[in-house]
Design a protein around this motif. Sequence first.
Motif, PDB file in Angstrom:
ATOM      1  N   HIS A  20       0.833  -1.204   0.000  1.00 11.84           N
ATOM      2  CA  HIS A  20       0.000   0.000   0.000  1.00 11.84           C
ATOM      3  C   HIS A  20       0.868   1.254   0.000  1.00 11.84           C
ATOM      4  CE1 HIS A  20      -3.390   2.641   0.767  1.00 11.84           C
ATOM      5  NE2 HIS A  20      -2.814   3.097   1.858  1.00 11.84           N
ATOM      6  N   ILE A  21       1.809   1.321   0.902  1.00 10.66           N
ATOM      7  CA  ILE A  21       2.631   2.526   1.006  1.00 10.66           C
ATOM      8  C   ILE A  21       3.520   2.699  -0.227  1.00 10.66           C
ATOM      9  CG2 ILE A  21       4.513   1.485   2.346  1.00 10.66           C
ATOM     10  CD1 ILE A  21       4.646   4.173   3.888  1.00 10.66           C
ATOM     11  N   ALA A  22       4.061   1.622  -0.759  1.00 12.47           N
ATOM     12  CA  ALA A  22       4.928   1.723  -1.945  1.00 12.47           C
ATOM     13  C   ALA A  22       4.122   2.163  -3.168  1.00 12.47           C
ATOM     14  CB  ALA A  22       5.620   0.393  -2.215  1.00 12.47           C
ATOM     15  N   GLY A  23       2.953   1.549  -3.383  1.00 12.06           N
ATOM     16  CA  GLY A  23       2.119   1.919  -4.522  1.00 12.06           C
ATOM     17  C   GLY A  23       1.665   3.369  -4.450  1.00 12.06           C
ATOM     18  N   MET A  24       1.251   3.794  -3.269  1.00 13.05           N
ATOM     19  CA  MET A  24       0.795   5.178  -3.103  1.00 13.05           C
ATOM     20  C   MET A  24       1.942   6.164  -3.260  1.00 13.05           C
ATOM     21  SD  MET A  24      -2.370   5.093  -2.849  1.00 13.05           S
ATOM     22  CE  MET A  24      -3.607   3.861  -2.594  1.00 13.05           C
ATOM     23  N   LEU A  25       3.085   5.821  -2.724  1.00 16.06           N
ATOM     24  CA  LEU A  25       4.248   6.709  -2.838  1.00 16.06           C
ATOM     25  C   LEU A  25       4.640   6.906  -4.301  1.00 16.06           C
ATOM     26  CD1 LEU A  25       6.349   8.373  -1.332  1.00 16.06           C
ATOM     27  CD2 LEU A  25       7.728   6.324  -1.113  1.00 16.06           C
ATOM     28  N   VAL A  26       4.703   5.828  -5.062  1.00 17.14           N
ATOM     29  CA  VAL A  26       5.031   5.935  -6.490  1.00 17.14           C
ATOM     30  C   VAL A  26       3.943   6.714  -7.220  1.00 17.14           C
ATOM     31  CG1 VAL A  26       5.424   4.646  -8.630  1.00 17.14           C
ATOM     32  CG2 VAL A  26       6.480   3.869  -6.501  1.00 17.14           C
ATOM     33  N   GLY A  27       2.673   6.458  -6.893  1.00 13.34           N
ATOM     34  CA  GLY A  27       1.572   7.197  -7.503  1.00 13.34           C
ATOM     35  C   GLY A  27       1.673   8.693  -7.241  1.00 13.34           C
ATOM     36  N   ILE A  28       1.999   9.063  -6.013  1.00  9.77           N
ATOM     37  CA  ILE A  28       2.120  10.482  -5.658  1.00  9.77           C
ATOM     38  C   ILE A  28       3.334  11.112  -6.334  1.00  9.77           C
ATOM     39  CG2 ILE A  28       2.517  12.073  -3.722  1.00  9.77           C
ATOM     40  CD1 ILE A  28       0.721  10.081  -2.072  1.00  9.77           C
ATOM     41  N   ILE A  29       4.407  10.370  -6.467  1.00  8.36           N
ATOM     42  CA  ILE A  29       5.575  10.872  -7.199  1.00  8.36           C
ATOM     43  C   ILE A  29       5.189  11.142  -8.653  1.00  8.36           C
ATOM     44  CG2 ILE A  29       7.841  10.214  -8.130  1.00  8.36           C
ATOM     45  CD1 ILE A  29       8.299   8.772  -5.376  1.00  8.36           C
ATOM     46  N   LEU A  30       4.434  10.226  -9.257  1.00  2.93           N
ATOM     47  CA  LEU A  30       3.996  10.413 -10.648  1.00  2.93           C
ATOM     48  C   LEU A  30       3.068  11.618 -10.787  1.00  2.93           C
ATOM     49  CD1 LEU A  30       3.461   6.690 -11.652  1.00  2.93           C
ATOM     50  CD2 LEU A  30       5.274   8.220 -12.454  1.00  2.93           C
ATOM     51  N   ILE A  31       2.191  11.821  -9.820  1.00  9.31           N
ATOM     52  CA  ILE A  31       1.325  13.001  -9.825  1.00  9.31           C
ATOM     53  C   ILE A  31       2.169  14.268  -9.759  1.00  9.31           C
ATOM     54  CG2 ILE A  31      -0.319  14.322  -8.405  1.00  9.31           C
ATOM     55  CD1 ILE A  31      -1.645  11.577  -7.735  1.00  9.31           C
ATOM     56  N   THR A  32       3.170  14.261  -8.917  1.00 11.34           N
ATOM     57  CA  THR A  32       4.045  15.428  -8.766  1.00 11.34           C
ATOM     58  C   THR A  32       4.819  15.704 -10.048  1.00 11.34           C
ATOM     59  OG1 THR A  32       4.227  14.927  -6.398  1.00 11.34           O
ATOM     60  CG2 THR A  32       5.868  16.427  -7.334  1.00 11.34           C
ATOM     61  N   ILE A  33       5.308  14.663 -10.695  1.00 12.84           N
ATOM     62  CA  ILE A  33       6.019  14.834 -11.967  1.00 12.84           C
ATOM     63  C   ILE A  33       5.051  15.332 -13.040  1.00 12.84           C
ATOM     64  CG2 ILE A  33       7.258  13.644 -13.825  1.00 12.84           C
ATOM     65  CD1 ILE A  33       8.371  11.740 -11.632  1.00 12.84           C
ATOM     66  N   GLY A  34       3.842  14.774 -13.070  1.00 15.32           N
ATOM     67  CA  GLY A  34       2.831  15.225 -14.021  1.00 15.32           C
ATOM     68  C   GLY A  34       2.496  16.690 -13.825  1.00 15.32           C
ATOM     69  N   ARG A  35       2.384  17.106 -12.579  1.00 19.68           N
ATOM     70  CA  ARG A  35       2.134  18.518 -12.270  1.00 19.68           C
ATOM     71  C   ARG A  35       3.318  19.375 -12.702  1.00 19.68           C
ATOM     72  NH1 ARG A  35       1.079  23.486 -11.735  1.00 19.68           N
ATOM     73  NH2 ARG A  35       1.385  24.478  -9.742  1.00 19.68           N
TER      74      ARG A  35
END
Length: 157
Positions: free
Chosen positions: A94-109
């Motif tokens: 859970h924490i790894a998937g969410m962390l990578v997802g949030i990193i991708l959101i930040t890069i997308g932003r």
Amino acid sequence: MYQGLLHLHNVGRWVVIILLLAALIKSISGLAGDKAFTSGDKKVGLFLMIAAHIMLLIGLYQWFAGPWGLQNIQAQGMKTVMQDSVFRFWAVEHIAGMLVGIILITIGRGSAKKNITDKAKHRRSFWFYTIAFILIIATVPWPFREVARPLFPGMGH
């Protein structure tokens, strides 16, 4: 406090998912219509990033202070945690998937700030947000998933 933050984290997931869908729709619309990357596109990305980062902070607190993350690893040992699908989900997946997802959101932003064409901004945002969406949806403890049963004890096998 832990229980209150758990409920806030549960509600906050919907905020992130809705904002992520809105950002995806805006990027698809921008690509399909060859539209400019507007301040509205930037704002949706910014609100998405802020909401995701708030959920990250709440989630990190829960991982360190709650019974399913660090405390479970310390009590059971990493080998035992990794051998149990529920323990592994909460301590690692859970924490790894969410962390990578949030990193991708930040890069997308961050794509919105680059000196590239509007079409490239929409395309980059689309791909980063799409992969983030898939990861986040895959690692949410939905009530119907086996790993969510400890949170929803009334659900039997």
